[in-house]
Design a protein around this motif. Structure first.
Motif: not given
Length: 69
Positions: A9, A11, A13-15, A17-18, A61, A63
């Motif tokens: 991961v 970004e 924003e990605q973290s 969401m996760i 997702h 990752f």
């Protein structure tokens, strides 16, 4: 119980969401990322953690995720 995972991961924003997706499965857990670390560390602190499920959620997702020894 605390589990630590190496991820890809990148970004914030990605973290976010996760973490939200993981909290759906582990609602009483403390979950955070350390994106400054070279291994993009994911920490999950809770009483009932499933490493398999955590890896499955990240994989679903797109990752990579693996348990750090």
């Amino acid at each position: 119980m605390i589990e630590v995972f190496k991820t890809n991961v990148q970004e914030v924003e990605q973290s976010i969401m996760i973490v939200g997706k993981l909290l759906e499965h582990f609602p009483n857990s403390a979950i955070n990322f350390d994106l400054e670390d070279c291994d993009k560390i994911l920490r999950v602190h809770g009483s009932a953690i499933s490493n398999h499920k955590i890896i499955e959620v990240l994989n679903s997702h797109g990752f990579h995720c693996e348990v750090l020894p």
